[in-house]
Design an enzyme around this catalytic site. Sequence first.
Site, PDB file in Angstrom:
ATOM      1  CG  ASP A 108      -1.699   1.278   1.405  1.00 28.65           C
ATOM      2  OD1 ASP A 108      -1.738   2.083   0.458  1.00 28.65           O
ATOM      3  OD2 ASP A 108      -2.298   1.471   2.483  1.00 28.65           O
TER       4      ASP A 108
ATOM      5  CE  LYS B 230      -1.751   7.018  -3.312  1.00 29.88           C
ATOM      6  NZ  LYS B 230      -2.220   6.050  -2.311  1.00 29.88           N
TER       7      LYS B 230
ATOM      8  CD  GLU C 235      -4.978   3.536  -2.232  1.00 29.82           C
ATOM      9  OE1 GLU C 235      -5.845   4.284  -1.753  1.00 29.82           O
ATOM     10  OE2 GLU C 235      -3.848   3.936  -2.560  1.00 29.82           O
TER      11      GLU C 235
ATOM     12  CG  ASP D 180      -9.313   4.294   0.815  1.00 28.67           C
ATOM     13  OD1 ASP D 180      -8.778   4.928   1.742  1.00 28.67           O
ATOM     14  OD2 ASP D 180      -8.667   3.597   0.010  1.00 28.67           O
TER      15      ASP D 180
END
Length: 604
Positions: A8, A70, A147, A169
Amino acid sequence: MSSIIGIDLGTTNSCVAVVEGGKPVIIPNAEGSRTTPSVVAFTKTGERLVGDLAKRQAVTNAAGTVSSIKRQMGTDARLDLGGRKRTPQEISAMILAKLKADAEAYLGQPVTDAVITVPAYFNDVQRQATKDAGRIAGLNVRRIINEPTAAALAYGLDHGESQKIMVYDLGGGTFDVSIIEIGDGVIEVLATCGDNHLGGDDFDQRLTNYLVSEFKQQTKYNLAKDPVALQRVREAAEKAKKELSSSTSTVVNLPFLVQARTGPLHMELTVTRAVFERLTRDLVERTTMPVQTALNDAGLSVSQLGRVLLVGGSTRIPAVQEHVRSLVGMMPSKGLNPDECVALGAAVQGATLGGNVPSASSGGEMAASSAGKEILLLDVTPLSLSIETVGGVATRLIERNSTLPVRYSQIFTTASNFQTNVEIHVLQGERPMAKDNKTIGKFKLTGIKRAPRGVPQIEVTFDLDTNGILKVSARDLGTGRAQEITISSSSNLSEDEIQQAIRDAQQYAQADSQRKEAMEVRNQAETLVMEVKEACRVCGSSMNRQDRNQIKNDLSNLERLVHKHKPEKMSPEALPELKSAMDQLRSSSAALMQLYANHQQTQS
């Protein structure tokens, strides 16, 4: 065969897992933590730090530290780090390399293959950039999965009858919501939606701005102009945010925050949960539309949901949990660790790809398969894919939420008489006009047979693989001429640039290994010096003068080398010199050390 790890790669923290004994387990990092901060730093001496070490020194080295990279994946960004410009892929690769090394240390064998997760709402170029980062880190990326889908894998398939679940999420930098149907051996994503620029970082920034504003009102000092002080406030804001998830108030206490003309200034501010919720209310509200869109696209009402899973550290915020409850009319499940479940799910997918189907569990624990059956994972593309046609229109070939993999072809023609080439402009997004969507690639098909407009037939094919990465081809049916591209990151990393980045990463890995060895040898040398000095003090008089002088000379030589060679500046030639001096001292002091050992034994 080595294990396929699940990673992850998060905005704030990253996590790595593997399936052992039929169960997915989190791999702790070298520092003993189950998650690793997604932070990279270069010190003034050129040393590269990743994870906890990088985060701890951020206050004193704000300019040399990068976090939340990211959020820039798939962009043209170049960050000045470690003396040169670096792409988001290269910086992300440093985090991935750290996770890879931790996994190898844990497993005791080399790791080459990985499944890496991305936000469901990542577009094609962001997915390709993530895959490139994996290559640079020395990983064969077997699969890129969403994810929320990974979280559903972690939730498992052995929870009774088939059910439809929502995965909400909210991580450090991105928000996704997915509607997923899970059943006997099948996980099917029905719809997904989200926001790539909404997450815990935004909550931290709101609280940081509040603290800076309050401090300015009290002291007239503007912390925004002081990078070191501002970094301390950011870290305090993140800490306060976490504390407010379990307490109704917290005190931000930063002594000696800045040095003003009147003397040192300290920050001591009480922040209540009510104030925090007021500051971030609109951020929480921004999750409403994606939830409704995902439900509409899946053709479901909230009453048809069997469960809501919370994923991502930001879902620990009480206001977020209450908002989810109000949206769906049920209390969200807290059965999964929101920081770890995505990596666990990725590990499950990795084990399945490697033919190591995880075993079923009982008692509602995590499960990855039903009675050991292989998992069929049906993911979707988050955004529609189009090409630009006459009038600047975005003509869709693949609709959003299409199940992967998917291949679709459509016949187009020329817009002008005797046109011999066409530009294929590939777009991703939901807007009707090309200019309002994201360009993810362009290429030209040449050699079209001269003919009046509308006569040539050009077949355009979109081929979207299981990673959500797109290959586009165009073929003139009249001449057979064809052209194709695999959409790559918009940062235009060529294969040569990727290979150079791989070589740089290997060079840094070698330098890190040498630095670690230098530190270990230097520590051993310091220990040896102290031990021999103590032995000389206690038993030196028992040795003859010649032996005693030899020991003193060898001891002095090793001390000199220890002080001369600092680990961060030690040349490749220095290490053998240090080792040789240690061997010489061990040899000359062997008899003395035996006398000292005997003395210690009689004393005890």
